[in-house]
Design an enzyme around this catalytic site. Structure first.
Site, mmCIF file in Angstrom:
data_model
loop_
_atom_site.group_PDB
_atom_site.id
_atom_site.type_symbol
_atom_site.label_atom_id
_atom_site.label_comp_id
_atom_site.label_asym_id
_atom_site.label_seq_id
_atom_site.Cartn_x
_atom_site.Cartn_y
_atom_site.Cartn_z
ATOM 1 N N GLY A 11 0.832 -1.208 0.000
ATOM 2 C CA GLY A 11 0.000 0.000 0.000
ATOM 3 C C GLY A 11 0.863 1.254 0.000
ATOM 4 N N ARG A 72 1.386 -5.173 -5.055
ATOM 5 C CA ARG A 72 1.551 -6.336 -4.176
ATOM 6 C C ARG A 72 1.811 -7.482 -5.142
ATOM 7 N NH1 ARG A 72 -0.855 -3.980 0.466
ATOM 8 N NH2 ARG A 72 -2.794 -2.893 0.034
ATOM 9 N N ASP A 103 5.898 -5.159 6.439
ATOM 10 C CA ASP A 103 6.768 -6.293 6.771
ATOM 11 C C ASP A 103 6.653 -7.456 5.783
ATOM 12 O OD1 ASP A 103 4.304 -6.943 7.719
ATOM 13 O OD2 ASP A 103 4.955 -7.514 9.728
ATOM 14 N N THR A 126 3.744 2.296 6.139
ATOM 15 C CA THR A 126 2.348 1.847 6.053
ATOM 16 C C THR A 126 1.506 2.711 6.968
ATOM 17 O OG1 THR A 126 0.766 0.117 6.684
ATOM 18 C CG2 THR A 126 2.934 -0.052 7.677
ATOM 19 N N ASP A 128 -0.946 1.786 8.493
ATOM 20 C CA ASP A 128 -1.476 0.955 9.589
ATOM 21 C C ASP A 128 -0.647 1.069 10.875
ATOM 22 O OD1 ASP A 128 -3.162 0.164 7.577
ATOM 23 O OD2 ASP A 128 -2.213 -1.781 7.259
ATOM 24 N N ASP A 130 1.605 -0.862 11.895
ATOM 25 C CA ASP A 130 1.489 -2.185 12.527
ATOM 26 C C ASP A 130 2.786 -2.991 12.453
ATOM 27 O OD1 ASP A 130 1.518 -2.602 9.816
ATOM 28 O OD2 ASP A 130 -0.139 -4.027 9.803
ATOM 29 N N ARG A 172 -6.242 -2.521 8.775
ATOM 30 C CA ARG A 172 -6.306 -4.003 8.815
ATOM 31 C C ARG A 172 -6.664 -4.439 10.226
ATOM 32 N NH1 ARG A 172 -4.332 -6.180 4.079
ATOM 33 N NH2 ARG A 172 -2.855 -4.846 3.012
HETATM 34 O O1 F6P Z 1 -2.045 -1.687 4.547
HETATM 35 C C1 F6P Z 1 -2.573 -0.475 4.112
HETATM 36 C C2 F6P Z 1 -4.042 -0.599 3.807
HETATM 37 O O2 F6P Z 1 -4.503 0.669 3.409
HETATM 38 C C3 F6P Z 1 -4.897 -1.169 4.948
HETATM 39 O O3 F6P Z 1 -5.198 -0.222 5.945
HETATM 40 C C4 F6P Z 1 -6.106 -1.640 4.191
HETATM 41 O O4 F6P Z 1 -6.769 -2.674 4.893
HETATM 42 C C5 F6P Z 1 -5.509 -2.148 2.909
HETATM 43 O O5 F6P Z 1 -4.247 -1.506 2.750
HETATM 44 C C6 F6P Z 1 -6.340 -1.903 1.693
HETATM 45 O O6 F6P Z 1 -5.719 -2.532 0.620
HETATM 46 P P1 F6P Z 1 -6.060 -2.233 -0.903
HETATM 47 O O7 F6P Z 1 -5.505 -0.900 -1.250
HETATM 48 O O8 F6P Z 1 -5.401 -3.334 -1.639
HETATM 49 O O9 F6P Z 1 -7.552 -2.209 -1.003
#
Ligand code: F6P
Length: 316
Positions: A11, A72, A103, A126, A128, A130, A172
Site C-alpha cells: 500500500g 503487491r 513487513d 504503512t 497501519d 502495525d 487491517r
Molecule cells: O495496509 C494499508 C491498507 O490501506 C490497509 O489499511 C487496508 O486494509 C488495505 O491496505 C487496503 O488494501 P487495498 O488498497 O489493496 O484495497
C-alpha cells in the site's frame, strides 16, 4: 561508482515521494548512481528500472502516493521470477536496494537477499503503523491528519442534523489509526480489534445523554473489528434511538499532501537506510524507537505488534 535502487511495495503512503526525492539527492551526494524501480517488485521482474537524477524528483515533495508506483506482487513469491529479478539487477550492476513498504514486503526481499545476495535496507511505510519493533511507520501522520479533517467535517453535519455517525478507519487488524483519532477528536465511542467490547455496556450511558440533550454521537471504528460497521450503525438506531449514518473513509486515508512530520521522517529514514547500505550493515530495517533511529534484523520486525499500552489505557 556503486549503483543503488529504490522500490515501493504494498500500500502506498503519503511520504513516499519526499523519500524518493531525498533518496536521489542523498545517493548523488554520496557518489552513488540512483535508480528507480517502477511498480513494486513487478517492475523488478519486468525490468522497469531506470537511472535517475535530480530532474526526476523536482516538485514531487508535495504529492501523495508514489511517482514510481507500487504493487503487491504475487509473482515475486516464486523463485523463478526472483531469478529474473536478480538478472535484471545484474544487467544494471545494481548491488543495493532501498525498499519502502510493510513487513510482508520486507520478508519477500529477505528471501531474495538470502538467495542472491543483493543487500537491501527497508523503511517501514504503512498507514497501519502495525510493524513490530518500530514506533513509527512513514505515512501514519499524513493519514491521521486526513482522518482528523474528515472527522471535523463530519462533526459539523452530525451536530446540525442530530445524527450519530459511525466512521470507519483503515488499519487491517491494527486499531492504531482509530485509537489515536478517537483520542484526538473527542469522539464518544471507539472500537478496535485489540479491545474486546460489548455494545450493551454503552446503552444506558448513551440513552441518558440523549435524554439530557445530546445532539449527536461520533463513533470511530477500525475496519478490523469483529462486527461490520453497518451493524454498529443499526445498534445506534435501534438501541439508542438516533438516526445514524455510516462513513467509510477508505482510501482517502492513504492520499493527500504529505504532512511536515512525514516529510521530515522520510528524510531521516532515507538517510539512515542509505548510510546503512554504504557501511555494509547486516541488519536491514530502519526502525524508529523512543524518538531515535536504529537498525534491526528482519527476524526482529516480523511479529504481531501490540498497541502502545500508554495510549490504550486512555480508552475507557
Ligand atoms: O495496509 C494499508 C491498507 O490501506 C490497509 O489499511 C487496508 O486494509 C488495505 O491496505 C487496503 O488494501 P487495498 O488498497 O489493496 O484495497
Amino acid at each position: 561508482m556503486n549503483n543503488i535502487a529504490i522500490v515501493c511495495s504494498g500500500g502506498d503512503v503519503s511520504g513516499m515521494n519526499p523519500a524518493l526525492k531525498h533518496f536521489v539527492e542523498y545517493a548523488l551526494d554520496n557518489g552513488l548512481n540512483p535508480y528507480f524501480i517502477y511498480d513494486g517488485y513487478e517492475g523488478l521482474i519486468d525490468a522497469s528500472i531506470i537511472k535517475v537524477d535530480y530532474s526526476y524528483v523536482s516538485g514531487i515533495i508535495t504529492r501523495g502516493g508514489t511517482i514510481i508506483g507500487s504493487s503487491r506482487s504475487g509473482r515475486f513469491m516464486h523463485k523463478k521470477y526472483r531469478k529474473i529479478a536478480k538478472n535484471n539487477l545484474d544487467l544494471l550492476n545494481i548491488t543495493m536496494l532501498v525498499v519502502l513498504g510493510g513487513d510482508g514486503s520486507f520478508r519477500g526481499l529477505d528471501v531474495f537477499y538470502k538467495e542472491h545476495g543483493i543487500k537491501f535496507c527497508a523503511i517501514p511505510s504503512t498507514i497501519d503503523n502495525d510493524i513490530y519493533a518500530t514506533d513509527y511507520c512513514l505515512g501514519v501522520d499524513s493519514a491521521l491528519n486526513i482522518i482528523k479533517t474528515s472527522i471535523d467535517a463530519i462533526r459539523d453535519t452530525a451536530s446540525s442534523f442530530k445524527h450519530a455517525f459511525v466512521i470507519e478507519t483503515m488499519g487491517r487488524d491494527c486499531g492504531y489509526l482509530a485509537l489515536v483519532s478517537h483520542l484526538t477528536s473527542g469522539s464518544e465511542l471507539c472500537l478496535i480489534p485489540e479491545r474486546e467490547y460489548d455494545l450493551k455496556d454503552y446503552e444506558e450511558k448513551f440513552k441518558k445523554q440523549m435524554l439530557e440533550g445530546r445532539r449527536y454521537f461520533i463513533a470511530i471504528v477500525s475496519e478490523g473489528i469483529k462486527q461490520n460497521t453497518n451493524e454498529i450503525a443499526q445498534w445506534f438506531e435501534k438501541k439508542i434511538g438516533i438516526q445514524t449514518r455510516v462513513s467509510v473513509l477508505g482510501h482517502v486515508q492513504r492520499g493527500g499532501n504529505p504532512s511536515i512530520y512525514d516529510r521530515l521522517m522520510a528524510y531521516r529514514f532515507v538517510t539512515h537506510a542509505v548510510d546503512a547500505l554504504i557501511q555494509g550493515k547486516e541488519e536491514s530495517v530502519v526502525c524508529y524507537v523512543k524518538s531515535g533511529f536504529c537498525l534491526k534484523s528482519i527476524e526482529e520486525v516480523v511479529g504481531k505488534k501490540s498497541l502502545d499500552e500508554d495510549l490504550l489505557r486512555f480508552l475507557k
